[in-house]
Design a protein around this motif. Structure first.
Motif, PDB file in Angstrom:
ATOM      1  N   ARG A  69     -14.869  12.943   0.473  1.00  0.00           N
ATOM      2  CA  ARG A  69     -15.760  11.926   0.015  1.00  0.00           C
ATOM      3  C   ARG A  69     -17.265  12.034  -0.116  1.00  0.00           C
ATOM      4  N   ARG A  71     -18.692  14.781  -0.575  1.00  0.00           N
ATOM      5  CA  ARG A  71     -18.776  15.749  -1.566  1.00  0.00           C
ATOM      6  C   ARG A  71     -19.344  17.056  -0.899  1.00  0.00           C
ATOM      7  N   GLN A 286     -15.854   9.992 -10.443  1.00  0.00           N
ATOM      8  CA  GLN A 286     -14.772   9.805  -9.607  1.00  0.00           C
ATOM      9  C   GLN A 286     -13.683  10.811  -9.769  1.00  0.00           C
ATOM     10  N   SER A 288     -10.426  13.304  -7.215  1.00  0.00           N
ATOM     11  CA  SER A 288      -9.571  13.244  -6.388  1.00  0.00           C
ATOM     12  C   SER A 288      -9.565  14.750  -5.939  1.00  0.00           C
ATOM     13  N   TRP A 303     -12.219  10.531  -4.335  1.00  0.00           N
ATOM     14  CA  TRP A 303     -13.838  10.317  -4.022  1.00  0.00           C
ATOM     15  C   TRP A 303     -14.550   9.615  -5.221  1.00  0.00           C
ATOM     16  N   GLU A 305     -18.540   8.288  -6.761  1.00  0.00           N
ATOM     17  CA  GLU A 305     -19.917   8.378  -6.407  1.00  0.00           C
ATOM     18  C   GLU A 305     -20.525   7.248  -7.342  1.00  0.00           C
ATOM     19  N   PRO A 310     -22.649   9.503  -3.029  1.00  0.00           N
ATOM     20  CA  PRO A 310     -21.151   9.582  -2.938  1.00  0.00           C
ATOM     21  C   PRO A 310     -20.895   8.248  -2.081  1.00  0.00           C
TER      22      PRO A 310
END
Length: 701
Positions: A69, A71, A286, A288, A303, A305, A310
Motif C-alpha cells: 500500500r 508502494r 490504483q 493490485s 493499492w 494513490e 499512496p
C-alpha cells in the motif's frame, strides 16, 4: 563480477576492508557484510520487497500489506531510476559483492534451517538475487516508519474519542509543542566539545543512537579504506558506506560526524475523506499485487494513490518526501565517503532527504559545525492529520546554513532554541539537560575520548521526580513506607541502576500507575476501536501511549492523579527485586514472528543485568504499563577524537557477527551492558588478514 579487495579483522571480528578504488571497496563491503550478516540482509530484503509472508508465513502478511500500500518496492525502483551514473555504479558494486558473499557461504545460516523446521521442514523458496537497487529498499525499510507518521494516527484517534469532552487539550498530551511529553520515542544523544574543552586541544564528538533493539544489531562496525581515504564508522548492513556515524582520515587530516533525529514534522498524513468511498473518489492511480503466503493461499492486496501520495489506510494518504521526489539521498550517502573536512560533511548533508537529522561535524583543524539536514515541507509542524486540498503541494523549506560551534553543543531530540530549527511538534524533554550538566563537570585535566563513557553510562531518570511528586505524604493501607523510599530515591539522584531495589520499586509503581490511569473512566473513550491496519498497532496501544504521556495526563487534572498514585502503591507486593531482575533484554528477531520457531539469544556467559531507562542518557527502555523488558535503547556508542583517531572509541550491543555460531556474535555485549566503549584498532599491522572464501560451484550451493 568479482573485484579485488583485502579483508582484515581485529580482535572483535570487526571487518576492515581495503581496496584500490571506490567500486572495489563497495564490492568488498557488500561481500563481507553478506558473510557476517547474511540472514539479516535477506530478511531486510524480504521486508523491502513486500515478500515477508512468502518466507515466514501468515505472520508476515500485515507488513506485506503495508509495503504494497505504501508502494515501497515501487518507490525503491523510482529512486534507482532517477540516480546519476556514479551513484548507480556504487550501489551496483555493493550489490555485486553481496551476491558473491551470499553465494560464498553467507546464506548458510542456522536461522534458515530453524525457519524451515518451524514451518514443517520445507525449504525456503528460492531467493531472487540482490539487485543494484536493493540497498535503497533496505534503507527505506529502516526509515519508512521512522518519521513517526503513525503517531499522527494516534493523535487523530485521541481527537476523535476524547475531543468531544476535552477539546484539543487531550491531543496536546502527546506533543511537547502543546505542553505534553508523549511524542515519538526514536531518538539519540550526540554532543560536540571544541578543542578548548579537551585535554588534547582537538575537538571530540560523541553519542549514541536509540532505536528498537534488534538481533543482530542494526549497525555494523566497519572500516573502509582506499587510496587517499580511510573511514571507520557504523554502517547499516545492506547499504554501502558509512552514513550516520563516521571518522575518516585522509592526507588533509581527519573529519568526523554524527547525527540525531531532528524530530521534524516532515511526512504529511492527509485525510482523503471520512471513509473509503470518499477517499476512493480522489484516487489517480490504483492496482493490485498478489502476495504469496507460505503455508497458505496467495492474498491479493489492492493499492491506490491520490495526488498527495499512496493510501496507507482506507482514508489516509502519505506525502513522503522520498516518493514525492524519487530521491532517498543516495548522492549524500556517497559524498560522505569522500569527506575530508567538516565543510565537506555539511556539503554532503545538503543533499540528505530522509529522515531529517541534526548533524554535528568536526575536523582536525578544530572546526566544529552544527546543522539540520533533510527535506521538510513548507507547512506548520502541527502534528495533526491534515485535510486533503486541491491546492498545489507545498514546497520544501530552505534550512539554515551550518553554524560554527564555539562551545559545548548537545543534540538529544529536545526542542531547539532557534526557531528556524524547530521543525517538530514532539520532543524529548530530559536527556539534553542531563548531558549538559555532566559535561559542565569535566575531569581535572580536560575531556578525553575515554571520559565520555561517564556521560554515556549515566542512569538518572529525568522524568522520575515529577511523577514521584504526585504521591501524597501518606497513602492508603500503610503505603507510607514505599512512598518515603521513592522520595528518598529521587533525592539521591533517581538512578536506574541494575542492582538497586528502589529503582525497581519506582518502575513497578509507575507500571501500576500507568495501568490505573489507562483504565480510568475519564479515558475510557480511548479504548474504542480505531479501525486501522494492524501494522500500526504499536502506536495505537492505549496503555503504552498513556505511559508515554503519563506526566502530562496527571498534570492536566483530567484524572485524580494523587488518588491513582497512592492506589498504585497498593498494587505492589513485597518483592525485593532489583531493577536488573526486571529489566531484561528482549531484542527483536525475525524468527520471533514465527509460531514454534526459536530465535537466537545472547549466550548466558555474555548476558548482564541492565541499568538505564528511557529518560536516562543510558537509554534502555521498556514500555511502562506493558513490560519492563528492554526493547528500545542504545544501538551503538561512538566517540570520535579529532586529535588522534587511534584514541577514538565505539561499542555495540551483541557483536560484529550476526551468525550465532561465531565467537563474535555477542562478545561485545558485556561492555555494551556496562556502557563501556573500547578503543578502535586502526593499525593494519595489528589486524589479522582473512583469506576470502572460495566461490562455491552452483551444485554445492
Amino acid at each position: 563480477m568479482s573485484r579485488p579487495f583485502e579483508l582484515f579483522r581485529d580482535d572483535l571480528g570487526v571487518p576492515h576492508v581495503r581496496a584500490g578504488s571506490e567500486a572495489d571497496l563497495a564490492y568488498g563491503q557488500g561481500y563481507v557484510t553478506a558473510l557476517d550478516r547474511g540472514w539479516q540482509l535477506e530478511v531486510d530484503r524480504w521486508y523491502g520487497e513486500g515478500r515477508l509472508a512468502a518466507r515466514v508465513g501468515p505472520a508476515g502478511l500485515e507488513w506485506d500489506r503495508f509495503a504494497v500500500r505504501v508502494r515501497l518496492a515501487d518507490t525503491t525502483r523510482r529512486v534507482w531510476e532517477a540516480l546519476a551514473e556514479p551513484e548507480r555504479a556504487w550501489l551496483a558494486a555493493y550489490a555485486d559483492g553481496v551476491r558473491a558473499g551470499l553465494d560464498a557461504g553467507g546464506r548458510d545460516t542456522p536461522e534458515r534451517a530453524e525457519l524451515a523446521r518451524a514451518l514443517g521442514g520445507d525449504s525456503l523458496p528460492d531467493d531472487e538475487p540482490w539487485r543494484p537497487w536493493t540497498p535503497v529498499g533496505t534503507f527505506l525499510v529502516h526509515h519508512v516508519l521512522f518519521s513517526g507518521f503513525p503517531h499522527l494516527l494516534w493523535r487523530e484517534h485521541v481527537a476523535r474519542t476524547l475531543g468531544p469532552a476535552l477539546g484539543g487539550a487531550a491531543v496536546g498530551w502527546w506533543g511537547e509543542r502543546d505542553g505534553g511529553t508523549g511524542g515519538p520515542s526514536s531518538g539519540s544523544n550526540a554532543w560536540a566539545l571544541p578543542g578548548s574543552r579537551t585535554a588534547s586541544g582537538a575537538p571530540l564528538l560523541a553519542g549514541d543512537p536509540h532505536r528498537l533493539l534488534e538481533l543482530p544489531g542494526v549497525y555494523q562496525q566497519v572500516r573502509l579504506a582506499r587510496p587517499g581515504h580511510d573511514v571507520v564508522g557504523l554502517a547499516f548492513p545492506g547499504i554501502p558506506g558509512v552514513l550516520h556515524f563516521g571518522h575518516a582520515e585522509s592526507p588533509d587530516g581527519t573529519v568526523a560526524w554524527g547525527v540525531t533525529n531532528a524530530m521534524a514534522h516532515h511526512v504529511e498524513l492527509v485525510a482523503e475523506g471520512c471513509d473509503a468511498a470518499a477517499a476512493g473518489a480522489r484516487v489517480v492511480a490504483q492496482g493490485s499485487e498478489t502476495v504469496p503466503v507460505r503455508g497458505g493461499g496467495p492474498v491479493v492486496v489492492r493499492w491506490a494513490e491520490t495526488p498527495r501520495g499512496p493510501l496507507v489506510t482506507d482514508r489516509h494518504s502519505l506525502r513522503w518526501p522520498v516518493r514525492v521526489t524519487a530521491d532517498a539521498g543516495v548522492a549524500a550517502w556517497r559524498a560522505l565517503q569522500h569527506a575530508r573536512t567538516a565543510r565537506d560533511v555539511a556539503a554532503a548533508f545538503a543533499d540528505w532527504v530522509d529522515p531529517v537529522d541534526r548533524v554535528l561535524a568536526a575536523d582536525s583543524t578544530g572546526e566544529v559545525l552544527r546543522l539540520t539536514a533533510g527535506l521538510v515541507p513548507e507547512v506548520p509542524p502541527s502534528g495533526r492529520v491534515v485535510p486533503a486540498t486541491d491546492r498545489a503541494a507545498p514546497g520544501w523549506r530552505k534550512l539554515p546554513p551550518p553554524a560554527v560551534v564555539t562551545d559545548v553543543a548537545v543534540d538529544a531530540n529536545h526542542r531547539p532554541s532557534r526557531a528556524e530549527h524547530d521543525l517538530g511538534h514532539a520532543y524529548a524533554p530530559h536527556r539534553a539537560d542531563r548531558v549538559r550538566a555532566l559535561l559542565a563537570d569535566p575531569p581535572p585535566d580536560g575531556e578525553t575520548a575515554e571520559s565520555q563513557d561517564r556521560v554515556l553510562a549515566d542512569t538518572q531518570d529525568g522524568g522520575a521526580a515529577e511523577l514521584v511528586a504526585r504521591l501524597p505524604s501518606a497513602g492508603p493501607g500503610g503505603a507510607t513506607g514505599p512512598a518515603d523510599r521513592l522520595r528518598a530515591w529521587v533525592l539521591s539522584g533517581a538512578a536506574m541502576d541494575a542492582d538497586d531495589p528502589d529503582a525497581a520499586l519506582f518502575a513497578r509503581w509507575r507500571h501500576a500507575l500507568v495501568r490505573r490511569v489507562a483504565a480510568d473512566p475519564a479515558l475510557a473513550p480511548l479504548h474504542e476501536p480505531h479501525g486501522l491496519p494492524a501494522v500500526f498497532a504499536p502506536w495505537l496501544d492505549v496503555v503504552a501511549r498513556v505511559g508515554d504521556a503519563l506526566a502530562a495526563i496527571l498534570a492536566s487534572g483530567v484524572v485524580d492523579g494523587a488518588r491513582l498514585a497512592a492506589e498504585a502503591l497498593t498494587d505492589l507486593d513485597d518483592s525485593g527485586a532489583t531493577w536488573g531482575d526486571l529489566h531484561r533484554l528482549a531484542p527483536l528477531h525475525a524468527l520471533g514472528l514465527v509460531p514454534g520457531a526459536t530465535a537466537p539469544e545472547v549466550p548466558a556467559e555474555h548476558a548482564r543485568p541492565l541499568s538505564g531507562a528511557r529518560d536516562a542518557v543510558r537509554c534502555t527502555a521498556g514500555v511502562p504499563g506493558v513490560t519492563h523488558a528492554v526493547v528500545h535503547g542504545s544501538v551503538a556508542r561512538w566517540v570520535w577524537d579529532l586529535g588522534d583517531r587511534r584514541r577514538s572509541r565505539w561499542g555495540v550491543p551483541f557483536g560484529a557477527s550476526g551468525d550465532p555460531r561465531s565467537p563474535h556474535f555477542a562478545d561485545q555485549h558485556p561492555a555494551w551492558a556496562d556502557a563501556r566503549t573500547v578503543p578502535i584498532e586502526t593499525d593494519w599491522a595489528r589486524l589479522r588478514p582473512e583469506p576470502l572464501p572460495t566461490r562455491r560451484p552452483p551444485e554445492d550451493r
